[in-house]
Design an enzyme around this catalytic site. Sequence first.
Site, short mmCIF file in Angstrom:
data_model
loop_
_atom_site.label_atom_id
_atom_site.label_comp_id
_atom_site.label_asym_id
_atom_site.label_seq_id
_atom_site.Cartn_x
_atom_site.Cartn_y
_atom_site.Cartn_z
N ASN A 4 11.94 5.48 -13.99
CA ASN A 4 12.99 5.61 -14.01
C ASN A 4 13.76 7.59 -14.15
OD1 ASN A 4 13.14 2.91 -14.05
ND2 ASN A 4 13.83 2.85 -16.07
N GLU A 5 13.01 8.11 -14.28
CA GLU A 5 12.64 9.33 -14.21
C GLU A 5 13.22 9.87 -12.91
OE1 GLU A 5 10.56 8.82 -17.77
OE2 GLU A 5 10.17 8.59 -16.02
N GLY B 204 0.57 -1.43 -0.09
CA GLY B 204 0.13 -0.08 0.11
C GLY B 204 1.03 1.58 0.36
N TYR B 205 1.50 1.55 -0.98
CA TYR B 205 2.17 3.06 -0.95
C TYR B 205 1.69 3.61 -1.92
CZ TYR B 205 6.94 1.84 1.07
OH TYR B 205 7.56 0.59 1.89
N SER B 206 1.56 3.40 -3.31
CA SER B 206 0.76 4.33 -4.51
C SER B 206 -0.64 4.57 -4.20
CB SER B 206 0.82 4.13 -5.99
OG SER B 206 2.29 3.41 -5.96
N GLU C 121 13.39 -3.24 -3.29
CA GLU C 121 12.45 -3.05 -4.27
C GLU C 121 13.59 -3.22 -5.54
OE1 GLU C 121 7.80 -1.55 -5.73
OE2 GLU C 121 8.59 -0.87 -4.71
#
Length: 398
Positions: free
Chosen positions: A384-385, A127-129, A244
């Site tokens: 990736n940015e 439960g992060y994003s 991760e």
Amino acid sequence: MDITYTPEEQAFRAEVRRFLAGKLPKDVSAKVLEGKRLTKDDHERWHRALNEQGWLAVHWPRQHGGTGWGPVQRHIFDEECAAAGAPQIIPFGLSMVAPVIIKFGTEEQKRYYLPRILDGSDWWCQGYSEPGAGSDLASLKTRAVRDGDHYVVNGQKTWTTLGQHANMIFCLVRTDPAAKQQEGISFLLIDMASPGVTVRPIITLDGEHEVNEVFFDDVRVPVANLVGEENKGWTCAKYLLTYERTGIAGVGMAKAALRHLKHVAAKQVGNGRPLVEDPSFRLKLAEVEIDLMALEMTNLRVVAAVQGGGVPGAESSILKVRGTEIRQAITDLLRRAVGPYALPFLPETLEAGSNLEPVGPDFAAPLAPQYFNRRKLSIYGGSNEIQKNIVAKMILGL
């Protein structure tokens, strides 16, 4: 350039191959190699087989049930598992929340949760994003308000992978809304069966129910489920993300995919000769193989550097960026290798036992959904940015 292995390491590789030949369920490996969809039971059977062997927690400390393997052994194991068609172990419990509990958890939390992760009693999700907090994770809005010996949680999480199977979720929640963004955040362990938790599916471009939305409406969570200190959860979050991102590099999976790409290119014929003999395609194939060799060596150096029990640093961002770019490049070349046969896509062909005839060669059916699915690699785990910004700041000092 090939890696030179010692006789002991070669003997270990042989041991891993014997184990895979005897304990990896044949129907499960066939699904993986054919690009079929895996069920919850498929994942759980492989989880149990590894746990019974004592080979599940490859990076945990021995005192908590880990293998005690060195970096080369772990590399060999990942490589052989990918080559044999073993499913990727679901990482959320084993490789993400477990290291956080081991590092920051109480002794009671370690005694309770770690054995349940090993024996499969708990299936974890992340439960992060949130809808307004993806790569900018520190802007999360999900609130947890202290009420006696509980927190009352309200908010929403999204892109929750395999949340439909999970009975536990680890969450970042805001416990001090007045604090600066990266402060006032706490790390909570929440039972998915708690009243007020709702899971709704998100169907992805490849037709798969892989991710979900999770809603929390006045969910009561015991204060005992707080990991680390209240308002210090960002420290846990950063620690977890390094694990991760290192895992997302997927060197073993990329090597298996590259072998498959070479097989496909040898089978496909254009202008009267195999595609692998086409100069333009051979150049692209050589470029991605060279990149993968460099990634493999970098991955080994990073793993070796933390063998003594440390955690990967900003180098994990390099692995994440290059690993995901390489895996995306391989699926792109696979799709291009079969040409128009990659265009027709019937999700039903990915189900085990489907009687639908594939369009074109047997190996063409899963290539389009694999291509679609791999697009997300450069986004999740921190885009990736964002990873390039971390490398610029933490490694290059810019």
